[in-house]
Design a protein around this motif. Sequence first.
Motif, mmCIF file in Angstrom:
data_model
loop_
_atom_site.group_PDB
_atom_site.id
_atom_site.type_symbol
_atom_site.label_atom_id
_atom_site.label_comp_id
_atom_site.label_asym_id
_atom_site.label_seq_id
_atom_site.Cartn_x
_atom_site.Cartn_y
_atom_site.Cartn_z
ATOM 1 N N ARG A 1 -7.025 -10.997 10.688
ATOM 2 C CA ARG A 1 -7.568 -10.037 11.636
ATOM 3 C C ARG A 1 -8.774 -9.291 11.066
ATOM 4 O O ARG A 1 -9.753 -9.038 11.757
ATOM 5 C CB ARG A 1 -6.469 -9.046 12.037
ATOM 6 N N LYS A 2 -8.714 -8.939 9.798
ATOM 7 C CA LYS A 2 -9.788 -8.148 9.185
ATOM 8 C C LYS A 2 -10.878 -9.010 8.543
ATOM 9 O O LYS A 2 -11.966 -8.510 8.266
ATOM 10 C CB LYS A 2 -9.197 -7.201 8.127
ATOM 11 N N ARG A 3 -10.592 -10.238 8.259
ATOM 12 C CA ARG A 3 -11.583 -11.237 7.851
ATOM 13 C C ARG A 3 -12.394 -10.838 6.613
ATOM 14 O O ARG A 3 -13.593 -11.007 6.542
ATOM 15 C CB ARG A 3 -12.533 -11.525 9.012
ATOM 16 N N LEU A 4 -11.688 -10.316 5.611
ATOM 17 C CA LEU A 4 -12.337 -10.012 4.339
ATOM 18 C C LEU A 4 -11.835 -10.912 3.216
ATOM 19 O O LEU A 4 -12.240 -10.752 2.062
ATOM 20 C CB LEU A 4 -12.120 -8.544 3.955
ATOM 21 N N GLY A 5 -10.953 -11.834 3.549
ATOM 22 C CA GLY A 5 -10.440 -12.754 2.536
ATOM 23 C C GLY A 5 -9.434 -12.133 1.599
ATOM 24 O O GLY A 5 -9.161 -12.678 0.529
ATOM 25 N N MET A 6 -8.848 -10.998 1.987
ATOM 26 C CA MET A 6 -7.875 -10.315 1.132
ATOM 27 C C MET A 6 -7.179 -9.235 1.945
ATOM 28 O O MET A 6 -7.619 -8.880 3.044
ATOM 29 C CB MET A 6 -8.584 -9.673 -0.069
ATOM 30 N N THR A 7 -6.079 -8.722 1.362
ATOM 31 C CA THR A 7 -5.457 -7.531 1.914
ATOM 32 C C THR A 7 -4.930 -6.673 0.779
ATOM 33 O O THR A 7 -4.501 -7.186 -0.266
ATOM 34 C CB THR A 7 -4.313 -7.866 2.889
ATOM 35 N N ALA A 8 -5.018 -5.358 0.984
ATOM 36 C CA ALA A 8 -4.443 -4.422 0.018
ATOM 37 C C ALA A 8 -2.981 -4.208 0.353
ATOM 38 O O ALA A 8 -2.566 -4.290 1.519
ATOM 39 C CB ALA A 8 -5.195 -3.091 0.079
ATOM 40 N N ILE A 9 -2.188 -3.938 -0.648
ATOM 41 C CA ILE A 9 -0.789 -3.558 -0.452
ATOM 42 C C ILE A 9 -0.684 -2.095 -0.883
ATOM 43 O O ILE A 9 -1.055 -1.748 -2.016
ATOM 44 C CB ILE A 9 0.172 -4.449 -1.261
ATOM 45 N N VAL A 10 -0.262 -1.237 0.039
ATOM 46 C CA VAL A 10 -0.271 0.208 -0.211
ATOM 47 C C VAL A 10 1.103 0.805 0.090
ATOM 48 O O VAL A 10 1.899 0.262 0.869
ATOM 49 C CB VAL A 10 -1.341 0.916 0.651
ATOM 50 N N ASP A 11 1.371 1.972 -0.551
ATOM 51 C CA ASP A 11 2.612 2.682 -0.261
ATOM 52 C C ASP A 11 2.414 3.624 0.924
ATOM 53 O O ASP A 11 1.354 3.606 1.569
ATOM 54 C CB ASP A 11 3.102 3.440 -1.503
ATOM 55 N N GLY A 12 3.404 4.453 1.200
ATOM 56 C CA GLY A 12 3.346 5.339 2.350
ATOM 57 C C GLY A 12 2.242 6.370 2.280
ATOM 58 O O GLY A 12 1.822 6.916 3.312
ATOM 59 N N ASP A 13 1.734 6.661 1.094
ATOM 60 C CA ASP A 13 0.637 7.614 0.934
ATOM 61 C C ASP A 13 -0.713 6.915 0.806
ATOM 62 O O ASP A 13 -1.700 7.528 0.411
ATOM 63 C CB ASP A 13 0.875 8.484 -0.310
ATOM 64 N N ASP A 14 -0.751 5.626 1.150
ATOM 65 C CA ASP A 14 -1.974 4.819 1.094
ATOM 66 C C ASP A 14 -2.483 4.617 -0.329
ATOM 67 O O ASP A 14 -3.680 4.375 -0.540
ATOM 68 C CB ASP A 14 -3.083 5.443 1.960
ATOM 69 N N ARG A 15 -1.593 4.713 -1.310
ATOM 70 C CA ARG A 15 -2.007 4.448 -2.690
ATOM 71 C C ARG A 15 -1.875 2.953 -2.963
ATOM 72 O O ARG A 15 -0.904 2.319 -2.560
ATOM 73 C CB ARG A 15 -1.167 5.261 -3.678
ATOM 74 N N LEU A 16 -2.830 2.427 -3.680
ATOM 75 C CA LEU A 16 -2.898 0.991 -3.898
ATOM 76 C C LEU A 16 -1.803 0.520 -4.852
ATOM 77 O O LEU A 16 -1.647 1.060 -5.955
ATOM 78 C CB LEU A 16 -4.271 0.631 -4.481
ATOM 79 N N LEU A 17 -1.073 -0.507 -4.411
ATOM 80 C CA LEU A 17 -0.032 -1.122 -5.240
ATOM 81 C C LEU A 17 -0.442 -2.500 -5.735
ATOM 82 O O LEU A 17 -0.045 -2.918 -6.827
ATOM 83 C CB LEU A 17 1.271 -1.239 -4.448
ATOM 84 N N GLY A 18 -1.210 -3.203 -4.924
ATOM 85 C CA GLY A 18 -1.574 -4.561 -5.308
ATOM 86 C C GLY A 18 -2.566 -5.168 -4.340
ATOM 87 O O GLY A 18 -3.036 -4.528 -3.398
ATOM 88 N N LEU A 19 -2.872 -6.432 -4.569
ATOM 89 C CA LEU A 19 -3.879 -7.152 -3.792
ATOM 90 C C LEU A 19 -3.414 -8.581 -3.588
ATOM 91 O O LEU A 19 -2.834 -9.193 -4.488
ATOM 92 C CB LEU A 19 -5.219 -7.141 -4.542
ATOM 93 N N TYR A 20 -3.700 -9.109 -2.400
ATOM 94 C CA TYR A 20 -3.414 -10.512 -2.126
ATOM 95 C C TYR A 20 -4.666 -11.108 -1.506
ATOM 96 O O TYR A 20 -5.249 -10.554 -0.567
ATOM 97 C CB TYR A 20 -2.226 -10.657 -1.180
ATOM 98 N N THR A 21 -5.111 -12.269 -2.046
ATOM 99 C CA THR A 21 -6.385 -12.858 -1.624
ATOM 100 C C THR A 21 -6.197 -14.285 -1.125
ATOM 101 O O THR A 21 -5.113 -14.873 -1.235
ATOM 102 C CB THR A 21 -7.384 -12.880 -2.795
ATOM 103 N N LEU B 1 -6.420 4.231 -1.328
ATOM 104 C CA LEU B 1 -7.333 3.210 -0.829
ATOM 105 C C LEU B 1 -8.354 3.850 0.109
ATOM 106 O O LEU B 1 -7.982 4.527 1.071
ATOM 107 C CB LEU B 1 -6.542 2.129 -0.090
ATOM 108 N N LEU B 2 -9.624 3.630 -0.179
ATOM 109 C CA LEU B 2 -10.697 4.209 0.637
ATOM 110 C C LEU B 2 -11.473 3.158 1.423
ATOM 111 O O LEU B 2 -12.005 3.461 2.497
ATOM 112 C CB LEU B 2 -11.680 4.975 -0.248
#
Length: 328
Positions: free
Chosen positions: A232-252, A313-314
């Motif tokens: 849907r977002k078409r950036l070739g990746m997605t961030a994995i975030v917790d409930g406070d939008d803090r970055l936990l990981g990345l999947y590409t 995540l910003l």
Amino acid sequence: MPALPDSFDFAASGRRVFAVEADALAAVAARIDGAFNAACRAMLACRGRIVCTGMGKSGHVARKIAATLASTGTPAFYMHPGEAAHGDLGMVTDADVVLALSYSGESDEILLLLPALRRQGNPLIAMTGRPQSSLAREADHHLDVSVPVEACPLQLAPTSSTTASLAMGDALAVALLEARDFTADDFARSHPAGALGRRLLLRIADVMHVGDEVPRVPPTATLSEALIEMGRKRLGMTAIVDGDDRLLGLYTDGDLRRSLNDPSIDLRTTRIDAVMTRGPRTIAPEALATEAAQQMEAHQIQGLLVTAGDGRLLGALNIHDLLRARVV
């Protein structure tokens, strides 16, 4: 036009021009002295702008000098002397310094402006090839750009003389640049569309995706849900975030190819936190866009996540964003 013999040596003619003009520049350089210092001090003290003016070929040189001054920290513009006498003189304020170019020092269009400039109190710097000329005598500061000979063998077309005037203009601009301690960052601010401007001014915040454009899923999402978000977002990746939008990981996209080759991974049931990359590379929003390009090249990656100091995540960007911004 008479036919030229096949033996005519164009290259020799071209080399002769270079030699003549090099000698002319050396002669003018030897005359850079106290008058040059005084002219620079007058320009440095200018509270307004440097108004460059000249007629004919001198006008073309004056226009280029104005552009060079303006791009190197000395506000300047070109004023056509013919138009100035019919109203454009109103562009000149009493805070401006006038730099007038006339190799003969007798250009009527320039001399006609002098009484008005005198009444307004504008300091006048003249650049001529005749120190005894009318313009040189009227000037507060005179820069002698006389040359031994023109490169034109007929001694008619301005060649060596215009080269000398252009070089004198560059000398003024560079001397003022150094006196102002003008930096590459300062230069970039006046060249935002150029390669240097993009390299020194464009920040990550200027090119990154934000808000709903940033792909993100919670750690409990399945791999298939993460793939839907990536598509849907078409950036070739997605961030994995917790409930406070803090970055936990990345999947590409690269992680997906590896997952498809692992028989133990089920796209419908495997949680994304089981296959994500933990501690991925990130970049700050205030970093230069060129830093992102350098990271991507150094680590052979196609995208980066943008985070705040506390890990929130910003934004996100990929190599295509940098290409569109002409950073790479």
